[in-house]
Design a protein around this motif. Structure first.
Motif, PDB file in Angstrom:
ATOM      1  N   PRO A  43       0.825  -1.223   0.000  1.00 20.07           N
ATOM      2  CA  PRO A  43       0.000   0.000   0.000  1.00 20.07           C
ATOM      3  C   PRO A  43       0.853   1.265   0.000  1.00 20.07           C
ATOM      4  CG  PRO A  43       0.070  -0.934   2.194  1.00 20.07           C
ATOM      5  CD  PRO A  43       0.842  -1.874   1.321  1.00 20.07           C
ATOM      6  N   PHE A  44       1.134   1.768  -1.185  1.00 19.65           N
ATOM      7  CA  PHE A  44       1.956   2.965  -1.287  1.00 19.65           C
ATOM      8  C   PHE A  44       1.270   4.175  -0.651  1.00 19.65           C
ATOM      9  CE2 PHE A  44       3.747   0.324  -4.665  1.00 19.65           C
ATOM     10  CZ  PHE A  44       5.097   0.444  -4.393  1.00 19.65           C
ATOM     11  N   CYS A  45      -0.051   4.154  -0.563  1.00 18.70           N
ATOM     12  CA  CYS A  45      -0.758   5.249   0.109  1.00 18.70           C
ATOM     13  C   CYS A  45      -0.329   5.330   1.567  1.00 18.70           C
ATOM     14  CB  CYS A  45      -2.267   5.059  -0.013  1.00 18.70           C
ATOM     15  SG  CYS A  45      -2.886   3.478   0.596  1.00 18.70           S
ATOM     16  N   CYS A  62       2.165   8.167   3.656  1.00 17.93           N
ATOM     17  CA  CYS A  62       1.492   8.955   4.689  1.00 17.93           C
ATOM     18  C   CYS A  62       2.442   9.086   5.864  1.00 17.93           C
ATOM     19  CB  CYS A  62       0.204   8.259   5.130  1.00 17.93           C
ATOM     20  SG  CYS A  62      -0.567   9.032   6.580  1.00 17.93           S
ATOM     21  N   PRO A  63       2.776  10.295   6.305  1.00 23.54           N
ATOM     22  CA  PRO A  63       3.683  10.452   7.438  1.00 23.54           C
ATOM     23  C   PRO A  63       3.258   9.674   8.675  1.00 23.54           C
ATOM     24  CG  PRO A  63       3.384  12.558   6.354  1.00 23.54           C
ATOM     25  CD  PRO A  63       2.409  11.600   5.713  1.00 23.54           C
ATOM     26  N   LEU A  64       1.956   9.500   8.862  1.00 21.80           N
ATOM     27  CA  LEU A  64       1.449   8.777  10.027  1.00 21.80           C
ATOM     28  C   LEU A  64       1.360   7.269   9.794  1.00 21.80           C
ATOM     29  CD1 LEU A  64      -1.308  11.307  11.046  1.00 21.80           C
ATOM     30  CD2 LEU A  64       0.602  10.634  12.495  1.00 21.80           C
ATOM     31  N   GLY A  65       1.585   6.831   8.559  1.00 19.48           N
ATOM     32  CA  GLY A  65       1.464   5.410   8.262  1.00 19.48           C
ATOM     33  C   GLY A  65       0.052   4.897   8.469  1.00 19.48           C
ATOM     34  N   ASN A  66      -0.942   5.726   8.143  1.00 20.71           N
ATOM     35  CA  ASN A  66      -2.340   5.329   8.351  1.00 20.71           C
ATOM     36  C   ASN A  66      -2.669   4.019   7.631  1.00 20.71           C
ATOM     37  OD1 ASN A  66      -3.081   7.524   9.961  1.00 20.71           O
ATOM     38  ND2 ASN A  66      -3.559   8.802   8.191  1.00 20.71           N
ATOM     39  N   ASN A 107      -3.994   8.306  13.870  1.00 15.04           N
ATOM     40  CA  ASN A 107      -4.111   9.738  13.599  1.00 15.04           C
ATOM     41  C   ASN A 107      -4.979  10.389  14.669  1.00 15.04           C
ATOM     42  OD1 ASN A 107      -4.353  12.311  12.551  1.00 15.04           O
ATOM     43  ND2 ASN A 107      -5.016  11.651  10.515  1.00 15.04           N
ATOM     44  N   THR A 108      -4.414  11.357  15.359  1.00 20.19           N
ATOM     45  CA  THR A 108      -5.161  12.033  16.424  1.00 20.19           C
ATOM     46  C   THR A 108      -6.312  12.863  15.871  1.00 20.19           C
ATOM     47  OG1 THR A 108      -3.026  12.229  17.558  1.00 20.19           O
ATOM     48  CG2 THR A 108      -4.885  13.423  18.517  1.00 20.19           C
ATOM     49  N   PHE A 109      -6.140  13.442  14.680  1.00 20.39           N
ATOM     50  CA  PHE A 109      -7.148  14.331  14.100  1.00 20.39           C
ATOM     51  C   PHE A 109      -7.414  13.974  12.640  1.00 20.39           C
ATOM     52  CE2 PHE A 109      -4.511  16.984  17.055  1.00 20.39           C
ATOM     53  CZ  PHE A 109      -5.399  16.941  18.133  1.00 20.39           C
ATOM     54  N   PRO A 120      -2.247  17.767   1.829  1.00 19.39           N
ATOM     55  CA  PRO A 120      -2.110  17.759   0.364  1.00 19.39           C
ATOM     56  C   PRO A 120      -2.105  16.314  -0.142  1.00 19.39           C
ATOM     57  CG  PRO A 120       0.030  18.134   1.374  1.00 19.39           C
ATOM     58  CD  PRO A 120      -0.971  18.077   2.506  1.00 19.39           C
ATOM     59  N   GLN A 121      -3.280  15.696  -0.155  1.00 21.99           N
ATOM     60  CA  GLN A 121      -3.362  14.282  -0.541  1.00 21.99           C
ATOM     61  C   GLN A 121      -2.815  14.035  -1.945  1.00 21.99           C
ATOM     62  OE1 GLN A 121      -6.357  15.776   0.593  1.00 21.99           O
ATOM     63  NE2 GLN A 121      -6.628  14.856   2.613  1.00 21.99           N
ATOM     64  N   ASP A 122      -2.920  15.052  -2.803  1.00 21.34           N
ATOM     65  CA  ASP A 122      -2.414  14.865  -4.167  1.00 21.34           C
ATOM     66  C   ASP A 122      -0.908  14.673  -4.207  1.00 21.34           C
ATOM     67  OD1 ASP A 122      -2.167  17.479  -3.292  1.00 21.34           O
ATOM     68  OD2 ASP A 122      -2.462  18.376  -5.253  1.00 21.34           O
ATOM     69  N   ARG A 123      -0.226  15.038  -3.126  1.00 20.74           N
ATOM     70  CA  ARG A 123       1.218  14.841  -3.063  1.00 20.74           C
ATOM     71  C   ARG A 123       1.596  13.714  -2.105  1.00 20.74           C
ATOM     72  NH1 ARG A 123       3.961  18.666  -5.740  1.00 20.74           N
ATOM     73  NH2 ARG A 123       2.977  20.697  -6.125  1.00 20.74           N
ATOM     74  N   LEU A 124       0.644  13.208  -1.345  1.00 21.68           N
ATOM     75  CA  LEU A 124       0.937  12.163  -0.367  1.00 21.68           C
ATOM     76  C   LEU A 124       0.200  10.880  -0.733  1.00 21.68           C
ATOM     77  CD1 LEU A 124       0.806  14.362   2.872  1.00 21.68           C
ATOM     78  CD2 LEU A 124       2.840  13.530   1.700  1.00 21.68           C
ATOM     79  N   CYS A 125      -0.856  10.539   0.013  1.00 19.23           N
ATOM     80  CA  CYS A 125      -1.516   9.240  -0.171  1.00 19.23           C
ATOM     81  C   CYS A 125      -2.135   9.078  -1.554  1.00 19.23           C
ATOM     82  CB  CYS A 125      -2.559   9.032   0.927  1.00 19.23           C
ATOM     83  SG  CYS A 125      -3.771  10.374   1.073  1.00 19.23           S
ATOM     84  N   GLU A 126      -2.975  10.002  -1.970  1.00 18.13           N
ATOM     85  CA  GLU A 126      -3.664   9.869  -3.255  1.00 18.13           C
ATOM     86  C   GLU A 126      -2.685   9.962  -4.424  1.00 18.13           C
ATOM     87  OE1 GLU A 126      -7.015  12.489  -3.588  1.00 18.13           O
ATOM     88  OE2 GLU A 126      -7.767  11.983  -1.591  1.00 18.13           O
ATOM     89  N   GLY A 127      -1.660  10.779  -4.270  1.00 19.04           N
ATOM     90  CA  GLY A 127      -0.674  10.920  -5.322  1.00 19.04           C
ATOM     91  C   GLY A 127       0.161   9.669  -5.530  1.00 19.04           C
ATOM     92  N   ASN A 128       0.116   8.748  -4.570  1.00 15.69           N
ATOM     93  CA  ASN A 128       0.879   7.512  -4.683  1.00 15.69           C
ATOM     94  C   ASN A 128      -0.010   6.279  -4.789  1.00 15.69           C
ATOM     95  OD1 ASN A 128       3.950   8.150  -4.217  1.00 15.69           O
ATOM     96  ND2 ASN A 128       2.812   9.479  -2.824  1.00 15.69           N
ATOM     97  N   CYS A 129      -1.305   6.504  -5.011  1.00 15.82           N
ATOM     98  CA  CYS A 129      -2.233   5.391  -5.201  1.00 15.82           C
ATOM     99  C   CYS A 129      -1.862   4.620  -6.474  1.00 15.82           C
ATOM    100  CB  CYS A 129      -3.661   5.926  -5.303  1.00 15.82           C
ATOM    101  SG  CYS A 129      -4.921   4.672  -5.606  1.00 15.82           S
ATOM    102  N   VAL A 130      -1.803   3.297  -6.388  1.00 17.81           N
ATOM    103  CA  VAL A 130      -1.322   2.500  -7.524  1.00 17.81           C
ATOM    104  C   VAL A 130      -2.311   2.481  -8.686  1.00 17.81           C
ATOM    105  CG1 VAL A 130       0.116   1.025  -6.084  1.00 17.81           C
ATOM    106  CG2 VAL A 130      -2.232   0.347  -6.569  1.00 17.81           C
TER     107      VAL A 130
END
Length: 477
Positions: free
Chosen positions: A53-55, A59-63, A88-90, A99-109
């Protein structure tokens, strides 16, 4: 799983309904509506449940993103919330402003050709649903501990650490210089991205869980730093960075050239109903003015979109690199363009025109050269390419540097790095002073809210390990 997941081959990507630009630019309400239950389930089912899961990895939090997407697709929302909030606390805040387009969503396979899963919108939907159904309970530690912790800073890093430490049973007091809890979440981020009630309900939630808050706190002044160390078994510094980077050049000292944070804080305070003389006088009010914002990060996007809502005559954003090399979210650029912002790419300010009050920005066209030591393409001015942009108000959004914390706290024992951030041990988060820790932007420099949350949680765990070591040593004696 086959029936419920991998639906990306059948279902197109769908984002929550976005208010039309003509309507949304007249107020500071959030621009995206929440998912309907059916839409949230359908969009979550587009996840491919990939083996790597590249998302999550990005993710800095490893969600545990694929897991709570699957639970959402199955309608098991309370379980999805439990899983989401475990890392994730919040989550409802990150779902809005990351900025999901640069983090989780941007790395969705599945992004190429099929568009990524709308992870951020589902994350927001899960937690908003949890609040609506009273699934979000106050922190309730299994046992109470006598040790207390003082946290300086009620921003995302400090609040994340407070929640973690309180959950472990520690007595936690958070000190902040402002009159509300949230830091930049309240005063720096505009309501059209994060409505203030979202942050304020977390303040109430933490108080219900036993976290104490001391606001309008003058640490290093009326409250000596040594007093905090004496009153608490450990202290965490999580103040963030707020010092605006300066902008040089001829005319840089003219009236009407203002720091981004001053501008955003005034706008947010006005929205909260506070007295804002700087706004009333026009000094920090874009109404009827030609506005130029200098910078290409998320703060710059917040400024241009705020200026639109204040009724600016025109709003231009000057950035020295191109769209693909800007540090901010491309989604935010698109939203700003829809609202009428003019982006001037590959251009940098050279001088500011005017007598006492700024009247224009003289800029020069830039060319992207070879990559520098950081890997980013260098920028070079194009000779003879000068042009002028009319401006009654210029907003500097060039990033932030740390304040001189040892001087501010009257505590010379706190050591700094070469970048002016607090120096800490890489694994323990402890500063040069025993029992004093630091986390968030004051350590890593200006960064994302999600990184601040991670640092706060990690620092809390390190402090718990410190206390556990002291308890073991005392028991051995």
């Amino acid at each position: 799983m086959a029936e419920r997941m991998l639906q990306f081959i059948k279902l197109p990507q769908q984002t929550p309904t976005k208010r039309e630009a003509a309507a949304r630019k007249d107020d500071f309400s959030e621009i995206y509506e929440s998912f309907e239950p059916g839409s949230a389930k359908a969009q979550a089912s587009r996840c491919s449940q990939c083996g790597i899961p590249f998302c999550s990895m990005n993710c800095p939090l490893g969600n545990n993103i694929p897991d709570w997407l699957k639970l959402t697709a199955e309608g098991r929302l309370e379980e999805a919330y439990e899983l989401s909030s475990a890392t994730n606390t919040f989550p409802e805040i990150c779902g809005r402003i990351c900025p999901q387009d640069r983090l989780c969503e941007g790395n969705c396979v599945i992004e190429k050709g099929f568009d990524s899963v709308t992870i951020g919108a589902v994350e927001r939907y899960i937690t908003d649903t949890a609040f609506a159904n009273d699934w979000v309970k106050p922190v309730s530690p299994a046992e109470e501990r006598e040790q207390s912790v003082g946290i300086i800073g009620a921003g995302p890093a400090g609040l994340a650490a407070a929640e973690r430490l309180r959950g472990l049973g520690y007595q936690v007091t958070v000190y902040d210089r402002h009159d509300r809890v949230g830091g930049l979440l309240i005063y720096g981020i505009p309501g059209f991205k994060l409505e203030k009630e979202i942050v304020l309900r977390r303040w109430k939630w933490l108080e219900e869980g036993g976290v104490k808050f001391v606001l309008n706190a003058d640490i290093g002044g009326k409250i000596p730093f040594a007093q905090l160390r004496a009153e608490h078994g450990a202290v965490l510094v999580a103040t963030g960075v707020y010092k605006a980077r300066e902008l040089g050049g001829p005319g840089a000292g003219l009236k009407g050239i203002v720091p981004a944070l001053d501008y955003l804080i005034t706008s947010n305070r006005r929205g909260l109903g506070d007295a804002t003389p700087e706004f009333d006088s026009g000094a920090l009010n874009a109404a009827g003015k030609d506005v130029v914002v200098i910078g290409g990060g998320d703060t710059a996007m917040d400024c241009v979109r705020t200026a639109i809502r204040q009724g600016a005559k025109s709003v231009s954003c000057l950035y020295r690199r191109d769209r693909q090399n800007m540090p901010g979210s491309l989604r935010e650029v698109k939203n700003a363009e829809e609202e009428g912002v003019n982006f001037i790419w590959l251009a940098a300010p050279e001088a500011f025109l005017g007598d006492e009050q700024v009247a224009g920005v003289r800029a020069v066209r830039m060319h992207l050269g070879l990559p520098d030591a950081s890997g980013r393409q260098s920028v070079e001015a194009i000779e003879g390419s000068h042009f002028t942009v009319k401006a009654d108000l210029v907003i500097k959004a060039l990033g932030y540097d740390p304040e001189d914390i040892p001087t501010a706290f009257n505590e010379p024992g706190l050591n700094l790095t070469n970048w002016g951030t607090l120096k800490v041990h890489a694994r323990t988060f402890e500063t040069s002073l025993p029992g004093v820790y630091a986390a968030g932007d004051i350590v890593r420099g200006a960064s994302l809210v999600v990184w601040a949350i991670k640092d706060g949680r990690d620092a809390a765990q390190a402090m718990h390990k410190h206390f556990s070591g002291l308890s073991q040593a005392a028991a051995a004696e």
